[in-house]
Design a protein around this motif. Structure first.
Motif, short mmCIF file in Angstrom:
data_model
loop_
_atom_site.label_atom_id
_atom_site.label_comp_id
_atom_site.label_asym_id
_atom_site.label_seq_id
_atom_site.Cartn_x
_atom_site.Cartn_y
_atom_site.Cartn_z
N ASN A 841 0.85 -1.19 0.00
CA ASN A 841 0.00 0.00 0.00
C ASN A 841 0.88 1.24 0.00
OD1 ASN A 841 -2.55 1.08 -0.21
ND2 ASN A 841 -2.88 1.20 1.98
N ASP A 842 2.00 1.14 -0.72
CA ASP A 842 2.95 2.23 -0.85
C ASP A 842 2.83 2.85 -2.24
OD1 ASP A 842 3.81 1.41 1.60
OD2 ASP A 842 5.71 0.56 0.91
N GLY A 843 3.23 4.10 -2.34
CA GLY A 843 3.33 4.77 -3.63
C GLY A 843 4.73 5.28 -3.84
N GLU A 844 5.20 5.23 -5.08
CA GLU A 844 6.53 5.74 -5.42
C GLU A 844 6.36 6.98 -6.29
OE1 GLU A 844 10.79 4.03 -7.02
OE2 GLU A 844 8.95 3.11 -7.77
N PHE A 845 7.07 8.04 -5.93
CA PHE A 845 6.94 9.26 -6.72
C PHE A 845 8.19 9.50 -7.55
CE2 PHE A 845 9.35 11.57 -3.44
CZ PHE A 845 10.03 12.52 -4.20
N ALA A 846 7.99 10.21 -8.65
CA ALA A 846 9.08 10.66 -9.50
C ALA A 846 8.67 12.00 -10.08
CB ALA A 846 9.36 9.65 -10.61
N MET A 847 9.68 12.83 -10.42
CA MET A 847 9.36 14.19 -10.87
C MET A 847 10.41 14.68 -11.85
SD MET A 847 8.83 17.55 -8.48
CE MET A 847 7.86 16.57 -7.34
N LEU A 848 9.96 15.49 -12.78
CA LEU A 848 10.86 16.10 -13.75
C LEU A 848 10.35 17.51 -14.05
CD1 LEU A 848 13.36 15.59 -15.47
CD2 LEU A 848 11.92 14.49 -17.18
N VAL A 849 11.20 18.51 -13.80
CA VAL A 849 10.82 19.92 -14.00
C VAL A 849 11.72 20.51 -15.07
CG1 VAL A 849 10.59 22.17 -12.89
CG2 VAL A 849 10.12 20.09 -11.58
N ARG A 850 11.12 21.26 -15.98
CA ARG A 850 11.87 21.87 -17.06
C ARG A 850 12.91 22.84 -16.50
NH1 ARG A 850 8.26 24.44 -21.79
NH2 ARG A 850 9.15 26.39 -21.05
N ASP A 851 14.07 22.90 -17.10
CA ASP A 851 15.19 23.68 -16.55
C ASP A 851 14.85 25.15 -16.35
OD1 ASP A 851 18.04 21.92 -16.94
OD2 ASP A 851 16.29 21.22 -18.01
N VAL A 879 7.42 6.77 -1.28
CA VAL A 879 8.86 6.56 -1.32
C VAL A 879 9.41 7.01 -2.66
CG1 VAL A 879 8.67 4.58 0.25
CG2 VAL A 879 8.69 4.20 -2.22
N ALA A 880 10.73 7.19 -2.69
CA ALA A 880 11.40 7.52 -3.96
C ALA A 880 12.87 7.17 -3.83
CB ALA A 880 11.25 9.00 -4.31
N LYS A 915 8.17 8.85 3.25
CA LYS A 915 7.23 9.61 4.09
C LYS A 915 6.09 8.68 4.48
CE LYS A 915 4.28 13.72 4.32
NZ LYS A 915 4.91 14.31 5.52
N VAL A 916 5.88 8.52 5.78
CA VAL A 916 4.79 7.69 6.28
C VAL A 916 3.53 8.56 6.36
CG1 VAL A 916 3.95 6.30 8.20
CG2 VAL A 916 6.38 6.23 7.57
N LEU A 917 2.48 8.13 5.65
CA LEU A 917 1.21 8.87 5.65
C LEU A 917 0.28 8.36 6.75
CD1 LEU A 917 0.49 9.07 1.81
CD2 LEU A 917 1.77 10.66 3.25
N ARG A 918 0.24 7.05 6.92
CA ARG A 918 -0.57 6.49 8.00
C ARG A 918 0.00 5.12 8.34
NH1 ARG A 918 -4.55 2.75 6.53
NH2 ARG A 918 -4.68 2.35 4.28
N VAL A 919 -0.20 4.69 9.56
CA VAL A 919 0.35 3.43 10.03
C VAL A 919 -0.78 2.43 10.21
CG1 VAL A 919 1.69 2.31 11.84
CG2 VAL A 919 2.19 4.67 11.20
N PRO A 920 -0.72 1.27 9.54
CA PRO A 920 -1.76 0.26 9.74
C PRO A 920 -1.81 -0.20 11.19
CG PRO A 920 -0.34 -0.30 7.87
CD PRO A 920 0.30 0.84 8.59
N ALA A 921 -2.97 -0.66 11.62
CA ALA A 921 -3.17 -1.03 13.02
C ALA A 921 -2.17 -2.08 13.47
CB ALA A 921 -4.61 -1.55 13.21
#
Length: 929
Positions: A841-851, A879-880, A915-921
């Motif tokens: 139940n994790d998500g991985e982020f990625a990002m690219l910004v124009r110079d 995560v990333a 980054k932890v958004l929520r912790v399962p019980a």
């Protein structure tokens, strides 16, 4: 270096910040297995399960569980899974159904993360069994345990030796992942596969899908390196959205081939809806398969034919087949099968015919099928194949050989081996028995599939080109949606009309109201005026201009023609008055005078070259809203020329729906009649699909007829039925494919004040992404991809199409868009992506910004919005992986509450941001620690 509180070295104690094992690994890669219900009774399921596990070593430990025995088959037994001294990954449960909830509770308490429930006696026996399932699922979810079954045969992983089934034998290792809802069919296929030397990467009996369903297993096998193709025997689809989401993603890398039982079962019909009466649930399922690139076949044999052929041969570009044969009759039979199945005979080019004339006997067929005559030797076969392969008019070849006096099947096969790696698919039909057996083996080993009969080979080719056709729809870039051109639909107005009808306690909209809803979504409708009296009808006719049409306006009656409620071609005030009285009198004679609420007055639309179409939507119990397109008019149920699809549509998918109908050929222009504007029709269908997914209170909608002419497309009639008022909003059917998430759109300004629109990506963004990549520096590319990915690779169509045409259920990509100061056209400044990691139940982020816009706060804002999306979508962590030297990205992460974790390997070029958004019980105590 001074220690920072937000930078952590690799430390096993920080489990919340460590990589997670995939959930289904506990089932398919167990380090230890407990057999609960293990027995020594000959012929029992418990004994067979234990024996299969210990006689096929999988590299782990097996623990029998039986409270009445100290050992089973000479292995120490334990009274409960909680008494086993070592951690247990997988529990295989074969105890009576009433005991299973308690057993699952013990497994959860013991920390078991996977279970296969063999036991029967659950929902298949009625309400009592259903209650048992609910108990089991509640317990399992509380403990984070995944379950296959109940009422299943079990699972095999031949490539590792795991046999957690009660089948009599172990499957051979191979590359096919087979999932079946029928355990009996699975054992039959197993026996057949041993005889035919077919191997499997996984052999899974899915049972009644209490927890783990098709989507989970498709994702798992999709990421499994041992699996090259996935075949399914399906009786019910379960969670439709999960299946479609997984299938669409995996089908792009691995063929998914399915046979669905029960396709002739009569579907429930919607009594008053044209669309409902036309849309059977099995056809909806076929539409869903097409939408995701899944190949549906009609027989079990075809499952394995297609798995073999797609593994050995390239997919054809189209439906055109060249048939090469030494027997005219066999070629004719193959032609019949080809055309009846929707394929086409390739038309030989003049150049190809000339080349064939150079070496073929004078009496060869001079066309396709290419009959090279009964005395054809191996060299003639090879030369003819070489020439016909080079013809650009052909998408694939079928080589037929019948044993004749001058034929050498074995040497012919030897000659054809060298063509096995052609860019076009080659199939062979070596007809006969012992005489052709050696040649068939040669071809099969070389990678050219052989078939006993040519019509079977042709059926396989027809499956192949349809499969290619469906996959291409996942790559084709649609045109820009109309809401970017004409301001888009007035959603609030449509919603207000619907809410007013609901407040009045009605579920049926009048034609007048239905057309207002269509107009709110920019769908063209005929001007319509309401008239309660004959005088009002005449006044409306004078305003609109003669001739006009009068139609019954009623809050109760749905099909106006059935009650004499339509009067056409009225060209004078007198004719209008007579028509008004006729409609009212028709209802009085039927005893329905109270259903007369007046009439609507509309101009009489004349379109000499127009066609009556129907577009509609109804609710399927499995897939939610379903779209229909086809030939319309009063005989719509008689002609039944229609195609079904799932919303939402884009222009590519809309065109694909149209192409499936017979009327589509007429719309392109026939017998000198000009074509209809198909681009306009595509966009109309896209807007219609928007209406269906954005107004969930609509249960049924018909636009019939929709008049399509070269110079206009206009809705002449419309009907909308709402869900009953006692239905709660959370109970409304949802689309099987998640629509565009407009809730994540918003405006923002760069630090320099430049306004930008931040919105989810869409398939039409591919051209903008090409421009975006042209404006990136090598440094930005390296920091994003950890390598200098070439521009040609980054802007390749297949790559960008997949990045733009995403499944919003498991991935969210935001783009930052502004109007170019130079051209005034939209341009993309940045892309940020959040992808759910399968099996967690994790998500991985990625990002690219124009110079040119870096350092203006855009990266921080995009990541902040991704965090909000992750929270809204119920993720536990984001995560990333970030390059060590990418200090700017690390700074942004720290600013937004991420922990930066460094590996204990100094050579590792990456750090992990978590980054932890929520912790399962079940992990709260760990978080506190």
């Amino acid at each position: 270096m001074e220690a920072r509180p937000d930078v952590m070295q690799h430390d096993p104690s920080h489990e919340l910040f460590q990589p997670r094992r995939l959930q289904l690994d506990a089932i398919f890669k167990p380090r230890s297995v407990a057999v609960i219900g293990a027995s020594e009774r000959p012929g029992s399921v418990g004994r067979t399960l234990l024996w299969n596990l210990i006689s096929n070593p999988f590299g782990g430990t097996v623990y029998p569980v039986n409270p009445k025995r100290t050992n089973v088959l000479g292995i120490r037994a334990y009274p409960s899974v909680k008494d086993i001294p070592e951690p247990v990954d997988l529990a295989v449960i074969a105890t009576p159904a009433p005991t299973v909830p308690g057993v699952v509770q013990e497994c959860v308490e013991a920390g078991v993360k996977g279970a296969v429930i063999i036991s029967a006696g659950f929902k298949e026996i009625g309400e009592e069994g259903r209650r048992l399932e609910e108990q089991i699922l509640t317990i399992a979810r509380r403990g984070g345990m995944r379950i296959i079954g109940p009422n299943c045969l079990g699972v095999m992983r031949p490539v590792t030796g795991l046999n957690a089934t009660f089948a009599s034998t172990m499957a051979r290792p191979g590359t096919v992942g087979f999932i079946s809802q029928s355990g009996a069919l699975l054992t039959s296929i197993l026996d057949w596969s041993l005889e035919e030397n077919v191997g499997f990467s996984a052999f899974i009996s899915i049972g009644s899908m209490l927890d783990v369903g098709w989507g989970d297993l498709i994702y798992y096998l999709g990421s499994d390196p041992y699996t090259k193709s996935i075949i399914l025997y399906m009786e019910s689809i379960g969670d439709a959205r999960s299946f479609l989401s997984a299938a669409r993603e995996v089908a792009l890398q691995k063929p998914i081939i399915v046979i669905k039982a029960g396709r002739t079962e009569e579907a429930a019909r919607a009594a008053l809806s044209h669309t409902g009466s036309l849309a059977g649930s099995d056809e909806v399922l076929s539409a869903a398969f097409r939408r995701t690139g899944v190949l549906r076949v009609d027989s079990i044999a075809d499952l394995f034919y297609m798995a073999e052929v797609l593994a050995k041969q390239p997919r054809p570009e189209g439906p055109r087949l060249t048939i090469l044969t030494n027997a005219g009759g066999a070629g004719v039979l193959a032609t019949d099968a080809l055309v009846q199945g929707g394929g086409q005979l390739a038309e030989l080019s003049e150049e190809t015919k000339k080349k064939l004339d150079e070496f073929l006997p004078p009496h060869w067929s001079h066309g396709n099928p290419v009959d090279i005559l009964g005395d054809a030797d191996p060299e003639r076969y090879a030369k003819a194949l070489e020439v016909t392969l080079a013809d650009e008019n052909s998408d694939g070849l079928l080589v037929i050989l019948t044993p004749q006096a001058m034929t050498d099947p074995t040497q012919t096969a030897e000659q054809l081996r060298r063509f096995a790696q052609s860019r076009k698919p080659i199939l062979a039909s070596w007809m006969g028995g012992v005489e052709v057996a050696a040649g068939k083996k040669i071809l099969n080993r070389a990678g050219i599939p052989t078939f006993q009969y040519p019509d079977t080979a042709v059926r396989v080719f027809n499956y192949m080109w349809r499969y290619s056709y469906n996959l291409r729809a996942l790559y084709e870039t649609p045109s820009l949606p109309d809401d970017e051109i004409d301001g888009g639909p007035d959603r609030e107005r449509a919603q207000q009309i619907i809410e007013q009808v609901r407040r009045e306690g009605r579920t049926l909209l009048t034609e007048y109201e239905a057309k207002q809803v269509l107009e709110a979504y920019c769908l063209p409708v005929t001007p319509t005026r309401l008239a309660r009296t004959a005088d009002e009808a005449v006044a409306a006719a004078e305003e609109l201009g003669y001739p006009v049409v009068l139609k019954l306006h009623s809050l109760k009656i749905t099909h106006k023609t059935d009650v004499g409620g339509v009067q056409l071609n009225l060209d004078s005030p007198e004719a209008v008055r007579r028509a008004f009285d006729t409609i009212r009198r028709n209802l009085e004679e039927r005893g329905q005078a109270d259903a007369f609420d007046g009439v609507t007055v509309q101009p009489m639309v004349r379109a000499r070259d127009g066609y009556e179409l129907i577009i509609g939507s109804t609710i399927d119990p499995q897939f939610g809203p379903v779209l229909l397109f086809g030939a319309g008019g009063t005989l719509v149920e008689v002609y039944r020329d229609r195609a079904l699809g799932l919303p939402p549509l884009n222009t590519t998918l809309a065109r694909r729906m149209m192409e499936q109908t017979k009327v589509y050929r007429a719309l392109q222009g026939v017998r000198g009649r000009p074509p209809v504007n198909l681009d306009r029709l595509e966009k109309l269908m896209v807007r219609f699909s928007q209406l269906v997914v954005e107004q969930p209170w609509i249960r049924e909608i018909d636009v019939n007829p929709l008049l399509a002419a070269p110079d206009q497309i206009v809705a002449l009639d419309a009907r909308i039925v709402l869900h009953p008022p006692d239905l709660r909003e959370e109970e409304l059917p949802r689309p099987a494919i998640r629509p565009y998430p407009r809730q994540y759109m918003g405006t923002w300004r760069l630090k320099d004040g430049t306004p930008v629109l931040i919105r989810p990506i869409r398939p039409e963004d591919e051209p903008l992404l090409v421009e975006f990549h042209h404006k990136l520096s090598e440094r930005s590319v390296y920091l994003r991809y950890a390598s200098l990915l070439k521009l040609s690779q980054r802007v390749a169509h297949e790559r960008l199409a997949r990045l733009c045409f995403i499944d919003y259920d498991r991935e969210m990509a935001l783009v930052a868009e502004r109007r170019s100061p130079e051209t005034g056209r939209p341009e993309i400044l940045a892309v940020a992506r959040l992808t759910k990691i399968y099996g967690t139940n994790d998500g991985e982020f990625a990002m690219l910004v124009r110079d040119d816009v870096q350092g203006k706060g855009l990266g921080t804002e995009l990541l902040r919005r991704l965090i909000q999306i992750g929270e809204a979508e119920g993720l536990e962590r984001i995560v990333a992986d970030i390059l060590v030297q990418n200090h700017a990205m690390q700074h942004v992460c720290r600013k937004l509450g991420f922990r930066i974790i460094r590996s204990d390997d100094p050579a590792d070029p990456m750090v992990k941001a978590v980054k932890v958004l929520r912790v399962p019980a079940e992990r709260e105590s760990l978080a506190k620690a």
